[in-house]
Design a protein around this motif. Structure first.
Motif, short mmCIF file in Angstrom:
data_model
loop_
_atom_site.label_atom_id
_atom_site.label_comp_id
_atom_site.label_asym_id
_atom_site.label_seq_id
_atom_site.Cartn_x
_atom_site.Cartn_y
_atom_site.Cartn_z
N ALA A 72 47.95 -77.02 34.53
CA ALA A 72 46.90 -76.59 33.60
C ALA A 72 47.58 -76.07 32.34
CB ALA A 72 46.04 -75.50 34.24
N THR A 73 46.78 -75.53 31.44
CA THR A 73 47.34 -74.81 30.30
C THR A 73 46.73 -73.41 30.26
OG1 THR A 73 45.64 -75.62 28.76
CG2 THR A 73 47.68 -76.89 28.92
N ILE A 74 47.54 -72.47 29.78
CA ILE A 74 47.09 -71.10 29.53
C ILE A 74 47.39 -70.80 28.07
CG2 ILE A 74 47.43 -68.67 30.08
CD1 ILE A 74 48.20 -69.49 32.92
N ASP A 75 46.36 -70.51 27.31
CA ASP A 75 46.51 -70.32 25.86
C ASP A 75 47.21 -71.52 25.23
OD1 ASP A 75 45.26 -67.84 25.99
OD2 ASP A 75 47.14 -66.78 26.33
N GLY A 76 46.88 -72.71 25.74
CA GLY A 76 47.40 -73.95 25.18
C GLY A 76 48.79 -74.33 25.64
N ARG A 77 49.40 -73.52 26.51
CA ARG A 77 50.76 -73.79 26.97
C ARG A 77 50.74 -74.26 28.41
NH1 ARG A 77 53.89 -68.56 26.39
NH2 ARG A 77 55.75 -69.88 26.36
N PRO A 78 51.47 -75.33 28.75
CA PRO A 78 51.43 -75.89 30.12
C PRO A 78 52.00 -74.94 31.17
CG PRO A 78 52.35 -77.47 28.55
CD PRO A 78 52.30 -76.16 27.85
N VAL A 79 51.38 -74.94 32.36
CA VAL A 79 51.88 -74.20 33.51
C VAL A 79 51.63 -75.03 34.76
CG1 VAL A 79 51.42 -71.94 32.46
CG2 VAL A 79 49.71 -72.98 33.98
N CYS A 80 52.33 -74.69 35.83
CA CYS A 80 51.99 -75.15 37.17
C CYS A 80 51.49 -73.94 37.96
CB CYS A 80 53.21 -75.75 37.87
SG CYS A 80 53.76 -77.34 37.19
N LEU A 81 50.63 -74.19 38.94
CA LEU A 81 50.11 -73.04 39.69
C LEU A 81 49.74 -73.42 41.11
CD1 LEU A 81 46.73 -73.16 39.99
CD2 LEU A 81 46.89 -72.74 37.56
N MET A 82 49.70 -72.41 41.96
CA MET A 82 49.18 -72.53 43.32
C MET A 82 48.27 -71.33 43.57
SD MET A 82 51.56 -70.69 46.04
CE MET A 82 50.04 -69.87 46.49
N ALA A 83 47.23 -71.55 44.41
CA ALA A 83 46.31 -70.48 44.74
C ALA A 83 45.92 -70.60 46.20
CB ALA A 83 45.08 -70.52 43.83
N ASN A 84 46.26 -69.61 47.00
CA ASN A 84 45.84 -69.62 48.40
C ASN A 84 44.32 -69.47 48.50
OD1 ASN A 84 48.65 -67.62 48.72
ND2 ASN A 84 48.51 -69.56 49.82
N ASP A 85 43.72 -70.25 49.40
CA ASP A 85 42.28 -70.15 49.66
C ASP A 85 42.09 -69.35 50.95
OD1 ASP A 85 39.62 -70.41 50.18
OD2 ASP A 85 39.58 -72.60 50.08
N SER A 86 41.75 -68.08 50.80
CA SER A 86 41.64 -67.21 51.97
C SER A 86 40.37 -67.44 52.77
CB SER A 86 41.71 -65.74 51.55
OG SER A 86 40.68 -65.41 50.65
N THR A 87 39.49 -68.36 52.32
CA THR A 87 38.33 -68.73 53.16
C THR A 87 38.71 -69.77 54.20
OG1 THR A 87 37.52 -70.53 51.74
CG2 THR A 87 36.80 -68.29 51.18
N VAL A 88 39.92 -70.31 54.10
CA VAL A 88 40.40 -71.32 55.05
C VAL A 88 41.48 -70.69 55.92
CG1 VAL A 88 41.48 -73.58 55.32
CG2 VAL A 88 39.89 -73.18 53.43
N LYS A 89 41.09 -70.29 57.12
CA LYS A 89 42.04 -69.66 58.05
C LYS A 89 42.85 -68.56 57.38
CE LYS A 89 42.40 -73.37 61.44
NZ LYS A 89 41.66 -72.61 62.47
N ALA A 90 42.13 -67.72 56.61
CA ALA A 90 42.73 -66.55 55.95
C ALA A 90 43.87 -66.93 55.00
CB ALA A 90 43.22 -65.53 56.98
N GLY A 91 43.81 -68.16 54.47
CA GLY A 91 44.86 -68.59 53.54
C GLY A 91 46.19 -68.85 54.19
N SER A 92 46.19 -69.02 55.52
CA SER A 92 47.45 -69.21 56.24
C SER A 92 48.07 -70.58 55.92
CB SER A 92 47.23 -69.07 57.74
OG SER A 92 46.28 -70.01 58.20
N TRP A 93 49.36 -70.69 56.21
CA TRP A 93 50.12 -71.90 55.88
C TRP A 93 50.16 -72.86 57.05
CZ3 TRP A 93 55.37 -69.81 53.54
CH2 TRP A 93 55.10 -69.07 52.40
N GLY A 94 49.85 -74.13 56.76
CA GLY A 94 50.14 -75.23 57.66
C GLY A 94 51.23 -76.09 57.04
N ALA A 95 51.56 -77.18 57.68
CA ALA A 95 52.64 -78.04 57.19
C ALA A 95 52.32 -78.61 55.81
CB ALA A 95 52.90 -79.16 58.18
N ARG A 96 51.06 -79.04 55.59
CA ARG A 96 50.70 -79.60 54.28
C ARG A 96 50.59 -78.52 53.23
NH1 ARG A 96 49.31 -81.98 59.14
NH2 ARG A 96 49.36 -84.25 58.99
N THR A 97 50.17 -77.31 53.65
CA THR A 97 50.17 -76.18 52.71
C THR A 97 51.56 -76.00 52.13
OG1 THR A 97 48.69 -75.12 54.33
CG2 THR A 97 49.37 -73.81 52.44
N VAL A 98 52.53 -75.95 53.03
CA VAL A 98 53.92 -75.74 52.62
C VAL A 98 54.39 -76.86 51.71
CG1 VAL A 98 56.30 -75.67 53.49
CG2 VAL A 98 54.52 -74.31 54.61
#
Length: 510
Positions: A72-98
């Motif tokens: 995405a961009t923030i203030d017009g500058r590119p970034v990469c990001l990740m966001a845990n979804d805590s509605t899905v098994k409390a945001g826990s990690w599976g193999a594809r999450t990792v």
């Protein structure tokens, strides 16, 4: 499996909806936003491009495998990001999450853009441990990538809920961490595990809550009241840094210092009287530009970003309002990390010295004050960005070294008329040299006169004009002239050669 348009749309909706309604409601009751709402609030509208939306799409109840990743961009500058979804098994990690997290960090590193972590995760799914934990593309690869990216690209974390067990290291490897009070926590073992292993009865909040980490452990940098505030911290932090180590920090329109700032009036004549270095910094920098880090931890040292005439600087200042401005184990660590951060991303450093030295005594010696002080002095030595030391009031003992004194190749050492540079203050020095003689003088008036005379003699010996005449300091500047002097000197130093030593890396006294 063949998908028509309607089936694909339904699959997309399920993936974007996250977990069951009851989990959304439970989060909302705690004041927590949905992961995708957090992303939308942070980034420029319409700029987010998602990867891995259909991760684990064939499994039941694991939309996007519990994590949102993309660019995405923030203030017009590119970034990469990740966001845990805590509605899905409390945001826990599976193999594809990792795998999704690994891939987005690798993309940020390879494209040279900042990496943002929006964390809200209960940690690894124990049921999936063989798939996610031990392998070459297992959870350890996340941390390997974070370490590789450290100092190459900015990494910033906003923590909205738990960051548990091994997952706690995602925030720890970031440059800074913003934590939402009441919801955010970091811990290696849950309260139940702690009681089972050690017998200690505690709570997640008492052990690893936001206040604990922002005020006591130093792992957290910003204590935020709301999620919106935490997201604003991410945005503001990135505004002071370049996209990567090969670029320069972004400039802003030049602004004046606050009109009412009287720097001379802020510094008491007596070095025994404390003053708030944060007020001094705000009066020196462009108005409204000071962005303090770790304001609640090791408060005897003030650090943060700001601007001088629109140009970014990193500020390190002793604050006598807290513990007299003496350097302790935590404040040495605080300075070391910030100096390394600034040096990594080409941010010039301004040191404002009012330091009595490092703390002494059996307690701090057992904590390793020598080792931690050496770490701070190592960071100061290795920093090759433009750096200027301003002795505002005093620089005593090894405190002078820790604040980039003359021996550490600052681009300038500037003294204010109130400055004193010495091995120690006059009172301590006279006592150290003449303790026996003072004790032998029985007449109280005679003893006081002797001490006064010796103190005056000592003060003459360390007179700031004498130090300027010996070229210890490069200039003596009036407080009202300091801002303009710094602007000119930082501008002159901007093209300096950045090589430090012929080696692979030093052996830091950690």
């Amino acid at each position: 499996m063949t998908l028509d348009g309607e089936a694909l749309e339904q699959l997309r909706k399920r993936a974007k909806a996250g977990g069951a309604d009851k989990y959304h409601a439970a989060n909302a009751a705690k004041g927590k936003l949905f992961a995708r709402e957090r992303v939308a609030l942070l980034v420029d509208e319409g700029s987010f491009v998602e990867d891995g939306l259909y991760a684990n799409a064939l499994a039941e109840g694991l939309p996007a495998d519990g994590v949102v990743t993309g660019t995405a961009t923030i203030d017009g500058r590119p970034v990469c990001l990740m966001a845990n979804d805590s509605t899905v098994k409390a945001g826990s990690w599976g193999a594809r999450t990792v795998e999704k997290i690994i891939r987005i960090i690798e993309r940020a590193y390879s494209t040279g853009v900042p990496m943002v972590y929006l964390v809200d995760s209960a940690g690894a799914r124990i049921t999936d441990q063989v798939e996610l934990f031990p392998g070459r593309r297992g959870a350890g690869k996340i941390f390997w990538n974070q370490v590789r990216a450290s100092g190459s690209i900015p990494q910033v974390c906003a923590l909205f809920g738990p960051s548990a067990a091994g997952g706690a290291y995602i925030p720890a490897f970031c440059d800074v961490v913003a934590m939402v009070d009441g919801n955010a926590s970091m811990y290696l073992g849950s309260d139940r595990m702690v009681e089972m292993v050690t017998g200690e009865k505690t709570t997640l909040e008492a052990m690893g809550g936001a206040k604990v980490h922002c005020a006591e452990s130093g792992v957290g940098h910003f204590l935020c009241k709301t999620e919106a505030e935490a997201l604003d911290v991410v945005r503001r932090y990135l505004s002071y840094l370049p996209a990567n180590w090969q670029q320069q920090p972004p400039t802003a329109p030049a602004m004046e210092a606050p009109e009412k700032a009287d720097l001379a009036a802020l510094v008491p004549a007596s070095e025994r009287q404390a003053f708030d270095m944060r007020r001094y910094v705000k009066g020196l920098l462009d108005e409204g530009s000071f962005f303090e880090l770790q304001a609640l931890w090791a408060k005897e040292l003030t650090i943060g970003f700001g601007r001088l005439n629109g140009e970014v600087v990193g500020v390190v200042g002793n604050n006598s309002m807290f513990k007299g401005g003496v350097l302790f184990v935590d404040s040495a660590d605080k300075a070391s990390r910030f100096v390394q951060l600034c040096d990594a991303f080409n941010v010039p450093l301004l040191f404002l010295s009012d330091v009595p030295g490092f703390m002494v005594g059996s307690a701090v010696e057992k904590q390793g004050i020598i080792r931690h002080g050496a770490k701070m002095i190592t960071a100061i030595s290795e920093a090759t960005v433009p750096k200027i030391c301003v002795v505002v009031r005093k620089a005593y003992g090894a405190g002078l070294y820790a604040m980039a004194g003359p021996g550490f190749e600052p681009d300038a050492t500037i003294a204010l008329p109130t400055a004193k540079i010495a091995v120690m203050g006059a009172e301590a020095a006279v006592n150290a040299v003449y303790a026996n003689k003072i004790a032998a003088i029985e007449d109280e008036a005679e003893r006081a006169a002797f001490v006064t005379a010796k103190r005056e003699e000592y003060e003459r010996d360390i007179d700031i004009v004498r130090l300027a005449s010996e070229l210890v300091v490069d200039a003596i500047v009036e407080p009202h002239e300091l801002r303009a002097e710094l602007i000119r000197r930082f501008a002159a130093a901007c093209g300096k050669e950045r090589h430090f030593s012929r080696r692979r890396h030093g052996v830091t006294p950690v």
